[in-house]
Design an enzyme around this catalytic site. Structure first.
Site, PDB file in Angstrom:
ATOM      1  N   ASP A  42       8.239  39.818  21.535  1.00 37.71           N
ATOM      2  CA  ASP A  42       8.500  40.906  22.475  1.00 37.71           C
ATOM      3  C   ASP A  42       9.759  40.671  23.313  1.00 37.71           C
ATOM      4  O   ASP A  42      10.070  41.463  24.196  1.00 37.71           O
ATOM      5  CB  ASP A  42       7.293  41.119  23.398  1.00 37.71           C
ATOM      6  CG  ASP A  42       7.037  39.941  24.319  1.00 37.71           C
ATOM      7  OD1 ASP A  42       7.674  38.874  24.119  1.00 37.71           O
ATOM      8  OD2 ASP A  42       6.218  40.072  25.254  1.00 37.71           O
ATOM      9  N   GLN A 102      30.799  43.897  40.029  1.00 36.99           N
ATOM     10  CA  GLN A 102      29.993  44.684  40.977  1.00 36.99           C
ATOM     11  C   GLN A 102      29.826  43.856  42.258  1.00 36.99           C
ATOM     12  O   GLN A 102      28.739  43.402  42.590  1.00 36.99           O
ATOM     13  CB  GLN A 102      28.643  45.028  40.352  1.00 36.99           C
ATOM     14  CG  GLN A 102      28.767  45.912  39.105  1.00 36.99           C
ATOM     15  CD  GLN A 102      27.414  46.352  38.590  1.00 36.99           C
ATOM     16  OE1 GLN A 102      26.565  46.815  39.343  1.00 36.99           O
ATOM     17  NE2 GLN A 102      27.197  46.197  37.281  1.00 36.99           N
ATOM     18  N   LYS A 197      49.459  51.844  38.818  1.00 42.90           N
ATOM     19  CA  LYS A 197      48.689  52.776  37.994  1.00 42.90           C
ATOM     20  C   LYS A 197      47.595  53.446  38.810  1.00 42.90           C
ATOM     21  O   LYS A 197      47.197  52.958  39.866  1.00 42.90           O
ATOM     22  CB  LYS A 197      48.059  52.072  36.789  1.00 42.90           C
ATOM     23  CG  LYS A 197      46.963  51.073  37.153  1.00 42.90           C
ATOM     24  CD  LYS A 197      46.318  50.534  35.911  1.00 42.90           C
ATOM     25  CE  LYS A 197      45.311  49.434  36.211  1.00 42.90           C
ATOM     26  NZ  LYS A 197      44.196  49.809  37.064  1.00 42.90           N
ATOM     27  N   ALA A 229      40.204  46.842  27.031  1.00 42.81           N
ATOM     28  CA  ALA A 229      41.631  46.645  26.740  1.00 42.81           C
ATOM     29  C   ALA A 229      42.478  47.898  26.976  1.00 42.81           C
ATOM     30  O   ALA A 229      43.649  47.939  26.586  1.00 42.81           O
ATOM     31  CB  ALA A 229      41.857  46.124  25.316  1.00 42.81           C
TER      32      ALA A 229
END
Length: 316
Positions: A42, A102, A197, A229
């Site tokens: 499992d 994060q 950017k 990438a």
């Protein structure tokens, strides 16, 4: 290296990057700890320690790369097993720290998952963490145990110095990577350039303009992580458009998920230099990619921690 004759130093690995673990213990001169990481039908993780760790300084090598959650759970269960087996100290070696991106609340109601992972590792029973090129250095402060932060730039810099490239400019693919680019540039005695950017949505990058002189130059793009990438290949194509002679790229952590390999293959990048903090499958190991080993530096860090010596001296 000669055999390291201290029975109180033991190194174990889980399933994420066993080849790197073997290279590390080969550098130290130790056998790899005798253990098994198995899965029930499992999916539950079971750890079997087949040798005593009582009173030992134990180091567990595990990158929390894909499959991230499975590798993280293996690590936590391994740490718990070592704690219950009376290891003197449990040192978690994370060549790649998953969830590091994060690290803050970018929007309302966002979790800070990098902090959650730190909590889990501590609660499991780790006494120390050794990691490399954290996406955000403040993650060290998410832990209430010592964190040794190793650097990949010396490994990458040595490779490019030995290539004896001419007219080198180190390029940061975004503003957030300027400090990293400057560190590499200092070692190569080269100027830097920055790509300005805008990112309209996750994993989609739009190159705006280039700050710095790259015309006729050999450009080296550097990042800590290359995932899909998109950023690095758009940056390389933009550099060529404004007259760069050759474009190399490098990173410490080659996540290389989704369309990454196809994008790199079809891009203006002449060579992508990576390390082995994350294992690269045979299908992804294309001719454009050069892999450098972090085993010697992690091996030295393990010896220094065990002998209670300075780890920062490795980077002087």
């Amino acid at each position: 290296m000669a055999n390291y004759r201290d029975p109180k130093l033991k190194v174990f690995t889980c399933n994420a990057n066993p080849i790197l673990a073997r290279d590390i213990v080969d550098h130290i001169g130790l056998p790899l700890g005798n253990s098994q990481v198995v899965h029930f039908s499992d999916g539950e993780v079971q750890i079997k320690l087949n040798e005593s760790v009582r009173g030992a300084d134990v180091f567990v090598i595990q990158s929390t790369c894909a499959p991230v959650n499975e590798n993280l759970m293996e690590l936590l269960v391994m740490v718990d097993a070592l704690k219950r087996a009376s290891a003197k100290s449990i040192n978690v070696v994370l060549p790649y720290y998953g969830y590091a991106r994060q690290d803050r609340k970018a929007r309302a109601r966002d979790p800070i998952t990098a902090k959650l992972v730190a909590n889990l590792i501590e609660v499991a029973g780790a006494h120390r963490v050794i990691t490399m090129d954290l996406h955000a250095t403040q993650i060290q402060g998410f832990f209430d145990i010592p964190v040794d932060h190793l650097l990949g730039i010396p490994i990458l810099a040595k490779y490019f110095v030995n290539k004896e490239l001419e007219d080198v400019v180190v390029v940061s693919p975004d503003h957030g990577g300027v400090t990293r680019a400057r560190r590499l540039a200092e070692r190569l005695e080269a100027p830097i350039a920055i790509i300005d950017k805008r990112r309209p949505e996750p994993n989609v990058a739009e190159v705006m303009n280039i700050v710095g002189n790259v015309e006729g130059k050999t450009c080296i793009l550097i990042d800590d992580i290359i995932d899909t990438a998109g950023t690095i290949t758009l940056a390389a194509d933009a550099l060529v458009k404004v007259g760069a002679k050759d474009v190399y790229a490098c990173c410490t952590h080659p996540v290389l998920s989704g369309p990454a390999i196809e994008r790199i293959s079809n891009s203006s990048i002449k060579e992508l230099v990576i390390t082995d903090t994350i294992p690269l499958s045979e299908a992804k190991n294309i001719p454009k990619i050069k892999i450098l080993s972090v085993a010697p530096i992690i091996g030295e860090a393990i010896i220094r921690v065990h002998e209670e010596l300075s780890v920062s001296k490795l980077f002087d």
